[in-house]
Design an enzyme around this catalytic site. Structure first.
Site, short mmCIF file in Angstrom:
data_model
loop_
_atom_site.label_atom_id
_atom_site.label_comp_id
_atom_site.label_asym_id
_atom_site.label_seq_id
_atom_site.Cartn_x
_atom_site.Cartn_y
_atom_site.Cartn_z
N GLY A 66 0.84 -1.21 0.00
CA GLY A 66 0.00 0.00 0.00
C GLY A 66 0.87 1.25 0.00
O GLY A 66 1.93 1.26 0.60
N ARG B 55 13.25 10.36 -2.92
CA ARG B 55 14.13 11.50 -3.20
C ARG B 55 15.42 11.42 -2.37
O ARG B 55 16.51 11.67 -2.87
CB ARG B 55 13.38 12.80 -2.87
N ARG C 141 0.92 -5.01 -6.24
CA ARG C 141 1.11 -6.30 -5.56
C ARG C 141 1.57 -7.25 -6.67
O ARG C 141 1.07 -7.21 -7.78
CB ARG C 141 -0.17 -6.79 -4.94
N ASP D 151 5.31 -5.04 5.85
CA ASP D 151 5.96 -6.33 6.18
C ASP D 151 5.91 -7.33 5.03
O ASP D 151 6.84 -8.12 4.86
CB ASP D 151 5.40 -6.91 7.48
N THR E 43 4.18 2.55 5.76
CA THR E 43 2.77 2.13 5.84
C THR E 43 2.07 3.03 6.85
O THR E 43 2.67 3.39 7.87
CB THR E 43 2.63 0.64 6.25
N ASP F 7 -0.16 2.07 8.76
CA ASP F 7 -0.64 1.24 9.87
C ASP F 7 0.27 1.24 11.09
O ASP F 7 -0.16 0.89 12.19
CB ASP F 7 -0.83 -0.21 9.40
N ASP G 167 2.39 -0.86 11.94
CA ASP G 167 2.37 -2.20 12.55
C ASP G 167 3.68 -2.96 12.34
O ASP G 167 3.66 -4.18 12.22
CB ASP G 167 1.18 -2.99 12.00
N MET H 66 -8.56 3.22 9.53
CA MET H 66 -7.84 2.07 8.96
C MET H 66 -6.86 1.49 9.98
O MET H 66 -6.93 1.80 11.16
CB MET H 66 -7.13 2.51 7.69
N GLY H 67 -5.95 0.66 9.51
CA GLY H 67 -4.94 0.08 10.41
C GLY H 67 -4.82 -1.43 10.28
O GLY H 67 -4.10 -2.07 11.04
N ARG H 68 -5.58 -1.98 9.34
CA ARG H 68 -5.61 -3.45 9.14
C ARG H 68 -5.88 -4.16 10.47
O ARG H 68 -6.84 -3.82 11.13
CB ARG H 68 -4.32 -3.94 8.49
N LYS I 265 -23.04 14.91 28.78
CA LYS I 265 -22.01 15.15 27.77
C LYS I 265 -22.71 15.39 26.44
O LYS I 265 -23.56 14.58 26.03
CB LYS I 265 -21.10 13.92 27.63
N GLN J 152 -7.48 8.60 4.36
CA GLN J 152 -6.36 8.55 5.31
C GLN J 152 -5.03 8.23 4.64
O GLN J 152 -3.97 8.42 5.20
CB GLN J 152 -6.61 7.47 6.37
N ARG J 153 -5.08 7.66 3.44
CA ARG J 153 -3.84 7.28 2.76
C ARG J 153 -3.27 8.40 1.90
O ARG J 153 -2.10 8.38 1.54
CB ARG J 153 -4.11 6.07 1.86
P1 ATP Z 1 0.87 -2.84 3.39
O1 ATP Z 1 1.26 -2.91 4.84
O2 ATP Z 1 0.58 -1.46 2.99
O3 ATP Z 1 -0.18 -3.83 2.98
P2 ATP Z 1 2.85 -4.67 2.41
O4 ATP Z 1 4.25 -4.45 2.00
O5 ATP Z 1 2.64 -5.50 3.66
O6 ATP Z 1 2.19 -3.25 2.54
P3 ATP Z 1 1.81 -6.79 0.69
O7 ATP Z 1 0.76 -6.73 -0.33
O8 ATP Z 1 1.64 -7.74 1.82
O9 ATP Z 1 2.02 -5.29 1.19
O10 ATP Z 1 3.20 -7.17 -0.03
C1 ATP Z 1 3.65 -6.42 -1.16
C2 ATP Z 1 4.33 -7.35 -2.15
O11 ATP Z 1 5.47 -7.97 -1.53
C3 ATP Z 1 3.49 -8.54 -2.63
O12 ATP Z 1 2.62 -8.19 -3.68
C4 ATP Z 1 4.55 -9.51 -3.10
O13 ATP Z 1 5.02 -9.17 -4.40
C5 ATP Z 1 5.69 -9.26 -2.11
N1 ATP Z 1 5.65 -10.31 -1.08
C6 ATP Z 1 4.82 -10.40 -0.03
N2 ATP Z 1 5.05 -11.52 0.68
C7 ATP Z 1 6.05 -12.18 0.04
C8 ATP Z 1 6.77 -13.40 0.26
N3 ATP Z 1 6.47 -14.20 1.29
N4 ATP Z 1 7.75 -13.72 -0.59
C9 ATP Z 1 8.06 -12.92 -1.64
N5 ATP Z 1 7.44 -11.76 -1.91
C10 ATP Z 1 6.45 -11.38 -1.09
#
Ligand code: ATP
Length: 318
Positions: free
Chosen positions: A11, A21, A72, A103, A125, A127, A129, A169-171, A213, A251-252
């Site tokens: 995201g 940059r 993704r 992550d 992110t 989130d 998290d 948000m925040g998953r 209140k 929020q994004r």
């Molecule tokens: P957000 O927290 O905003 O969702 P994110 O980085 O956690 O961000 P993901 O969609 O989970 O977002 O991962 C982004 C991309 O990272 C995935 O589309 C995939 O290409 C790659 N990815 C995720 N998990 C793996 C994995 N286990 N091995 C290899 N590539 C991965």
């Protein structure tokens, strides 16, 4: 190293452009070339690069989103996809990679590191998290965006004796909800990390109404349930007229706060310098205002806890 690549993945979050940059400008400062990879790991597989010279990263520091776009990539989850990406980078003379994302993106970065390719991660992110850093890039902006919207709701809420349930948000994490609740002076924060008793919440609402209140605000993390579901479950709101607001994707977006721009700039420079001195398989974190490196896998293997101090503050201040 002569050529470093940077990509954004997962995201988007406000401040990613400032980090891009900073990576590019730190490369220039060290007389090496920086290339931007379009659409995250998809572009890495396809070799969709563009050179990030001084002009290419001019005027983007305060823009939300990411100029490199993000995507993704299911192909990158396969060994075949990762080997294709590696082959492309090697044939283009790329010696190291900076990955800006969450992550999931760090899982991908770790897989490249395990194949022997130098990679450093930057946590981006809204989130917040990710273990290994106090703040992720974009979190502060998202809190401020939510706050601005909630201040408007407060005005109308107090004019009508209303209860507002605001879904943020925040998953699966409650960082955004908790910080927003403290900043907006909300009466209640409902987060996935704590058990929720609807009965208790109804009782608290009745007490608030009895104490005259004029309005009540519940900040609800999306990971618990939707705001509409919560309104259904709150059979007794003590007298308040309940309204629901889902802040969603606003929020994004938007330009990053000064905090996020400074954090992104510090992290971008630090990540690049870390690659240049031979570090890999690590992510940059901001711990107690100091930049540190920690292993990428910490981001998903260690749980990051909500601040007990902030949790108790919501209760003390309501
Ligand atoms: P957000 O927290 O905003 O969702 P994110 O980085 O956690 O961000 P993901 O969609 O989970 O977002 O991962 C982004 C991309 O990272 C995935 O589309 C995939 O290409 C790659 N990815 C995720 N998990 C793996 C994995 N286990 N091995 C290899 N590539 C991965």
């Amino acid at each position: 190293m002569n050529r470093i690549a940077v990509l954004t993945s997962g995201g988007d979050s406000p401040g990613m452009n400032a980090a891009i940059r900073a990576v590019a400008r730190t490369c220039m400062f060290n007389d090496i070339e920086c290339v931007g990879v379009m659409r995250g790991y998809e572009g890495l597989i396809e070799g969709d690069y563009k050179v990030l010279d001084r002009a290419a990263v001019g005027g983007i520091i305060h823009r939300g989103g990411t100029v490199l776009k993000t995507a993704r990539s299911d192909r990158f989850r396969t060994e075949e996809g990762r080997l294709a990406a590696l082959e492309k980078m090697r044939s283009e003379g790329i010696d190291g990679l900076v990955v800006i994302g969450g992550d999931g993106s760090f899982h991908g970065a770790k897989a490249l590191h395990d194949l022997g390719f130098p990679v450093i991660g930057i946590p981006g992110t809204i989130d917040n998290d990710i273990t290994g850093t106090d703040e992720t890039i974009g979190f502060d902006t998202a809190v401020n965006t939510a706050l601005e919207a909630i201040m408007r709701l407060r005005d109308t809420a107090s004019s009508h004796d209303r209860l507002f349930i605001v879904e943020v948000m925040g998953r699966n994490a409650g960082f955004l909800a908790l910080e927003t609740a403290v900043a907006s002076g909300a009466e209640y924060a409902v987060v996935p990390e704590l058990p929720l008793s609807i009965g208790n919440l109804c009782k608290l609402l009745r007490n608030s109404y009895a104490e005259h209140k004029s309005h009540t605000l519940i900040i609800l993390a999306e990971g618990v349930m939707s705001a509409h579901e919560m309104r259904e479950k709150l059979q007794d709101t003590g007298g308040y007229d309940a309204r629901v607001t889902v802040l969603g994707y606003i929020q994004r977006g938007g330009h990053p706060t000064s905090f996020d721009v400074v954090l992104a700039t510090r992290m971008g420079a630090f990540a690049t310098e870390s690659l240049l001195i031979g570090k890999s398989g690590m992510m940059v974190g901001n711990i107690n205002h100091k930049l540190v490196l920690s292993p990428l896998e910490r981001a998903w293997s260690e749980h990051k806890s909500l601040s007990p101090e902030l949790l108790s503050l919501v209760n003390k201040m309501n």
